[in-house]
Design a protein around this motif. Structure first.
Motif, PDB file in Angstrom:
ATOM      1  N   VAL A 247       0.857  -1.190   0.000  1.00 19.58           N
ATOM      2  CA  VAL A 247       0.000   0.000   0.000  1.00 19.58           C
ATOM      3  C   VAL A 247       0.893   1.240   0.000  1.00 19.58           C
ATOM      4  O   VAL A 247       1.753   1.390   0.870  1.00 19.58           O
ATOM      5  CB  VAL A 247      -0.937   0.033   1.228  1.00 19.58           C
ATOM      6  N   SER A 248       0.700   2.126  -0.980  1.00 11.94           N
ATOM      7  CA  SER A 248       1.504   3.346  -1.104  1.00 11.94           C
ATOM      8  C   SER A 248       0.597   4.565  -1.049  1.00 11.94           C
ATOM      9  O   SER A 248      -0.378   4.653  -1.817  1.00 11.94           O
ATOM     10  CB  SER A 248       2.283   3.346  -2.427  1.00 11.94           C
ATOM     11  N   THR A 249       0.913   5.517  -0.167  1.00 11.96           N
ATOM     12  CA  THR A 249       0.084   6.716  -0.046  1.00 11.96           C
ATOM     13  C   THR A 249       0.884   7.840   0.604  1.00 11.96           C
ATOM     14  O   THR A 249       2.057   7.670   0.955  1.00 11.96           O
ATOM     15  CB  THR A 249      -1.187   6.420   0.784  1.00 11.96           C
ATOM     16  N   GLU A 250       0.255   8.992   0.754  1.00 13.82           N
ATOM     17  CA  GLU A 250       0.819  10.133   1.464  1.00 13.82           C
ATOM     18  C   GLU A 250      -0.326  10.929   2.056  1.00 13.82           C
ATOM     19  O   GLU A 250      -1.475  10.816   1.590  1.00 13.82           O
ATOM     20  CB  GLU A 250       1.660  11.005   0.520  1.00 13.82           C
ATOM     21  N   ASN A 251      -0.029  11.704   3.088  1.00 11.90           N
ATOM     22  CA  ASN A 251      -1.067  12.456   3.791  1.00 11.90           C
ATOM     23  C   ASN A 251      -0.895  13.951   3.537  1.00 11.90           C
ATOM     24  O   ASN A 251       0.214  14.474   3.628  1.00 11.90           O
ATOM     25  CB  ASN A 251      -0.999  12.158   5.292  1.00 11.90           C
ATOM     26  N   ILE A 252      -2.008  14.625   3.248  1.00 17.64           N
ATOM     27  CA  ILE A 252      -1.982  16.058   2.944  1.00 17.64           C
ATOM     28  C   ILE A 252      -2.412  16.896   4.145  1.00 17.64           C
ATOM     29  O   ILE A 252      -1.866  17.970   4.402  1.00 17.64           O
ATOM     30  CB  ILE A 252      -2.910  16.374   1.749  1.00 17.64           C
TER      31      ILE A 252
END
Length: 505
Positions: A247-252
């Protein structure tokens, strides 16, 4: 045009050298065999009888070596399917909406007097956005659409849970895999790493089994998606007959910079909400239903150099506000790191014809020095069919397009992803692969090269081989808008009017 034709002829001859020589050699051997006499055959059989022990040992050694090779070689890693998160339409954030969010965030800052605020910072943000290559349909997090915007830990968790759970639910629905079958879990998010970890959140939400090998990668930048794939690959070589979930993501939400340091304000204009979930398998039976086989992963880390280590850095500005600072060295650092990465990848994927040209020019440059300015840049289009360059920004795509000698169609997926979804960090390369599939361009045997750069400084590559003609999966993020792309956007230093090119497939 003549030079292009000569190079293509050279490439064809070198690539098919064995085939071109095979038929003449076969004819020569057939001619000699037809002239063999009975006496010649008698001598041959006699030789075999007198050297039977030697031949038996040679045969046994060959069989043993073959069996040892097939037993010890790494098992193939298959990409069964993947899913990219598509946020709901009410979270769409065009330039005007994004500027309103920035204004509300600054207005809600108790340390700032909006009445006396210098408008040049907002003007700077607007100019950067207009030149960034992002369109008006990218997405922001739920908490920042409220007035005043919510930037607390609960809102950040809400954003990440929506992205990860949304991508995973679609993936499990498409693959019909029971979450209990997952043996390996790798989650990467650079800027947001709460406790319990995001990997623990996935285990809890989808009730994964208790003996799962779970990992949570943080602080590794936009290239962490390939790092996660590489880690999962190594684990699949050790743990047999299982699935690996990446799972690949980033938080804004918590990473919007609210100060006036312009080197820190740029990231506000690029990063948007997004994430991807990828299902890998080492089960031989999954080959038939999988989309791709992982051919190569190459990781390059130049963090031993101080400039590389410090060119992308999370820190506080003079007023104590946290943001990500981009140094003036970033362009040079990125160029050096990418060059080292493709120099390592080249021998793994390039055809023999390109390797010969590179070696010849390398030797010539060493001998002639000043007379030859640059090394030969291999033509990766002879080895790779599709390019997924991290949509980190228009400048990143421009530089790699120029340095690799790519054409506009080669970087179309990257520019379209930047325009439609913005910089979704480590997941951007999956939106790009989904774009190529949605266009119907991925054919059996095609190779796709994912390349991403990130803080540290790192450049990482993954090369996939299509196992069939790959179609877009159900609920693809491009499902309802692929007909609008490509669009004519910024390219190099010129500005073009944005318009749809619906006639191009």
């Amino acid at each position: 045009m003549t030079s292009i034709n000569v190079k293509l002829l050279y490439h064809y001859v070198i690539t098919n050298f064995f085939n071109l020589c095979f038929f003449p050699l076969t004819a020569i051997l057939a001619g000699k065999a037809s002239r063999l006499t009975t006496n010649d055959l008698h001598h041959f059989y006699s030789y075999l009888q007198h050297n039977l022990i030697t031949l038996t040992l040679l045969f046994a050694f060959t069989v043993f070596g073959s069996v040892l090779y097939f037993v010890t070689r790494p098992k193939p890693v298959y990409l069964v399917d993947y899913s990219c998160y598509l946020p709901p339409q009410h979270l769409s954030a065009g330039i005007s909406k994004t500027m309103e969010i920035f204004y509300q965030i600054r207005k809600s800052d108790p340390l700032r007097n909006v009445a006396l605020d210098d408008s040049s910072s907002l003007d700077f943000l607007r100019k950067i956005q207009e030149r960034s290559g992002l369109g008006d349909e990218t997405y922001g997090p739920e908490g920042l659409f409220e007035i005043p915007p919510r930037k607390n830990l609960a809102s950040a968790r809400e954003e990440t849970e929506q992205v990860i759970n949304g991508a995973l639910k679609n993936l499990f629905e498409n693959t019909k895999v029971n979450p209990k079958e997952i043996g390996i879990l790798v989650v990467n998010s650079s800027m947001f790493n709460p406790t319990p970890s995001l990997s623990a959140m996935v285990v809890n939400t989808f009730k994964l089994r208790s003996n799962i090998k779970s990992f949570n990668l943080g602080g590794m930048g936009c290239s962490a998606g390939v790092i996660a794939i590489d880690l999962a690959k190594d684990l699949l070589h050790v743990h047999k007959n299982t699935y690996a979930l990446v799972v690949s993501t980033e938080n804004i939400t918590q990473n919007i910079y609210t100060g006036d340091n312009r080197s820190m304000m740029v990231s506000n204009c690029l990063f948007r909400v997004g994430g991807a979930a990828i299902l890998l398998s080492n089960k031989p039976g999954d080959r038939r239903r999988s989309k791709y086989r992982l051919a190569h992963t190459v990781r390059t880390h130049t963090g031993a150099d101080d400039k590389s280590f410090g060119c992308v850095r999370q820190e506080e500005d003079d007023s104590g506000k946290t943001g990500v600072s981009l140094s003036k060295d970033i362009t040079g650092v990125a160029g050096i790191t990418v060059q080292k990465n493709i120099t390592t990848l080249g021998p793994l994927v390039l055809p023999l014809s390109e390797k010969i040209l590179f070696v010849v020019t390398f030797v010539a440059k060493k001998l002639l020095k000043d007379k030859i300015k640059h090394y030969y840049v291999p033509d990766f289009k002879l080895a790779v069919d599709h390019f997924c360059i991290h949509a980190g920004g228009r400048a990143v795509i421009d530089v790699l397009e120029k340095n690799l000698g790519l054409s506009p169609i080669d970087v179309e997926a990257s520019r379209s992803t930047l325009h439609r979804f913005g910089n979704t960090s480590s997941s951007s390369i999956w939106y790009e692969l989904a774009y190529i599939e949605a266009k119907g361009r991925m054919k059996k045997g095609n190779k796709a090269w994912q390349i991403a750069v990130g803080s540290g400084f790192k450049c990482n590559s993954a090369v996939w081989v299509a196992l069939r003609n790959v179609k877009a999966s159900a609920n693809s993020p491009w499902e309802h808008c692929i007909h609008k792309y490509p669009v004519q956007m910024y390219s190099g230093s010129s500005k073009s009017e944005t318009r749809a090119q619906n006639g191009r497939s």
